[in-house]
Structures are given as structure tokens and as C-alpha cells.
Design a protein around this motif. Structure first.
Motif, PDB file in Angstrom:
ATOM      1  N   ALA A   2      90.209 -12.837 -23.343  1.00 22.22           N
ATOM      2  CA  ALA A   2      88.873 -12.250 -23.356  1.00 22.22           C
ATOM      3  C   ALA A   2      88.890 -10.731 -23.419  1.00 22.22           C
ATOM      4  O   ALA A   2      87.874 -10.112 -23.728  1.00 22.22           O
ATOM      5  N   LYS A  15      91.923 -15.188 -19.290  1.00 21.92           N
ATOM      6  CA  LYS A  15      91.364 -13.864 -18.983  1.00 21.92           C
ATOM      7  C   LYS A  15      91.889 -12.830 -19.980  1.00 21.92           C
ATOM      8  O   LYS A  15      91.130 -12.012 -20.496  1.00 21.92           O
ATOM      9  N   ARG A  25      84.462 -23.098 -20.616  1.00 16.30           N
ATOM     10  CA  ARG A  25      83.625 -21.928 -20.342  1.00 16.30           C
ATOM     11  C   ARG A  25      84.386 -20.635 -20.623  1.00 16.30           C
ATOM     12  O   ARG A  25      83.862 -19.708 -21.234  1.00 16.30           O
ATOM     13  N   SER A  26      85.640 -20.571 -20.192  1.00 18.85           N
ATOM     14  CA  SER A  26      86.471 -19.382 -20.412  1.00 18.85           C
ATOM     15  C   SER A  26      86.717 -19.136 -21.895  1.00 18.85           C
ATOM     16  O   SER A  26      86.705 -17.996 -22.358  1.00 18.85           O
ATOM     17  N   ARG A  72      84.776 -20.118 -24.387  1.00 20.73           N
ATOM     18  CA  ARG A  72      83.531 -19.669 -25.000  1.00 20.73           C
ATOM     19  C   ARG A  72      83.352 -18.166 -24.787  1.00 20.73           C
ATOM     20  O   ARG A  72      82.980 -17.432 -25.696  1.00 20.73           O
ATOM     21  N   TYR A  73      83.644 -17.715 -23.591  1.00 19.78           N
ATOM     22  CA  TYR A  73      83.512 -16.301 -23.258  1.00 19.78           C
ATOM     23  C   TYR A  73      84.534 -15.468 -24.051  1.00 19.78           C
ATOM     24  O   TYR A  73      84.197 -14.458 -24.650  1.00 19.78           O
ATOM     25  N   ASP A 102      83.623 -15.492 -27.654  1.00 20.19           N
ATOM     26  CA  ASP A 102      82.251 -15.011 -27.856  1.00 20.19           C
ATOM     27  C   ASP A 102      81.494 -15.927 -28.814  1.00 20.19           C
ATOM     28  O   ASP A 102      80.868 -15.474 -29.780  1.00 20.19           O
TER      29      ASP A 102
END
Length: 152
Positions: A149, A146, A9-10, A12-13, A16
Motif C-alpha cells: 500500500a 502494508k 480489505r488490505s 483493496r486498499y 486502490d
């Protein structure tokens, strides 16, 4: 080990990516998933339809990401033996895929709110059993994801 779905999930974020792009990355490592599968993998544990993934599935995504970012491996090169995926291996595969140098890794971690020295960083990439080997904790990996991102 950080939960595999959380890592996916991280990523993918941070990258993007759409569901379609995620399926394409998996396919680059020969793993077939549908957009519907991706949707279920990205749900949170408490949500209906949550599909838990294991280290093998996350490994396929990371290896596909390496292929996407760096191109296919040399066919003459002997494939490494499969290893159980831990935080250190996730960090290593991301470093390879993103072609990050030491300074890039330190900078990414700093953006994510984690300060680390070059010696501490290199200890994360040593072989298990080496006297200077250091296990990558969930917090460090979380800060790295983090930092990925956050745009430069």
C-alpha cells in the motif's frame, strides 16, 4: 491463517480498487459477485451486514488478480489442483500477480516494516514438507500487505 476478509480489505486498499473493479477481478476467475456483496465483504466483523468469506472466495479474487495483471493462462496448460489457501499461498499468488522478484518482495516487506533475508524469503515459497520450508505468519503477511500500500 490471517482472516480472509482482512486480506481482501488490505488488497483493496493497496490496489486502490473501487467496488466495480473488485467485481471485475472476481469475474475474471468466473466468480460472480455484486458491488453490494463486495461492500459486505469489506465490512469489519462487528459491523451490521458483515459477510465472512472463506479461502475459496479469496482464492477466486487472487486468481482473478493474476489474470488481470498477467493475462489469461495458457489454455493448453493443465490447471493445478485446488489447494487450501494459507498465508504462504496468498503470498505466492500475490508475487505471481504483481510479477515481483526476490528483491521486490524484500523491498515491499521492508517498506511494511519487516526485514527478511533472501534465504528466509525463499523458504516461504518452498513446498510444504521440504526441510527448509517456513510457514508465513500473520505478521509477515500483514507487513507485506502494508508495504504494497506504500507507494515507491
Amino acid at each position: 491463517m490471517m482472516e480472509f476478509n482482512t486480506v481482501l480489505r488490505s488488497l483493496r486498499y493497496a490496489l486502490d480498487y473501487t467496488d466495480q473493479q473488485m467485481t471485475e477481478v472476481f469475474a475474471l476467475d468466473g466468480y460472480k459477485v455484486t458491488s453490494s456483496d463486495i461492500n459486505l465483504m469489506l465490512k469489519h466483523e462487528e459491523q451490521d451486514g458483515f459477510l465472512a468469506i472463506d479461502d475459496v472466495v479469496l482464492g477466486h479474487f487472487l486468481d482473478g488478480l493474476i489474470t488481470q495483471k498477467r493475462g489469461p493462462a495458457d489454455p493448453n496448460r493443465k490447471a493445478p489442483l485446488p489447494q487450501a489457501l494459507d498465508n504462504n499461498m496468498v503470498l505466492k499468488k500475490l508475487r505471481i500477480a504483481m510479477e515481483l522478484r526476490e528483491e521486490d518482495m524484500i523491498s515491499t516487506l521492508k517498506k511494511g516494516g519487516f526485514v527478511i533475508s533472501k534465504a528466509e524469503l525463499s523458504a516461504l515459497f518452498r513446498k510444504k514438507g521440504h526441510k527448509h520450508y517456513r510457514e508465513c505468519g500473520d505478521q509477515l503477511l500483514r507487513h507485506f500487505l502494508k508495504g504494497l500500500a506504500i507507494p515507491d
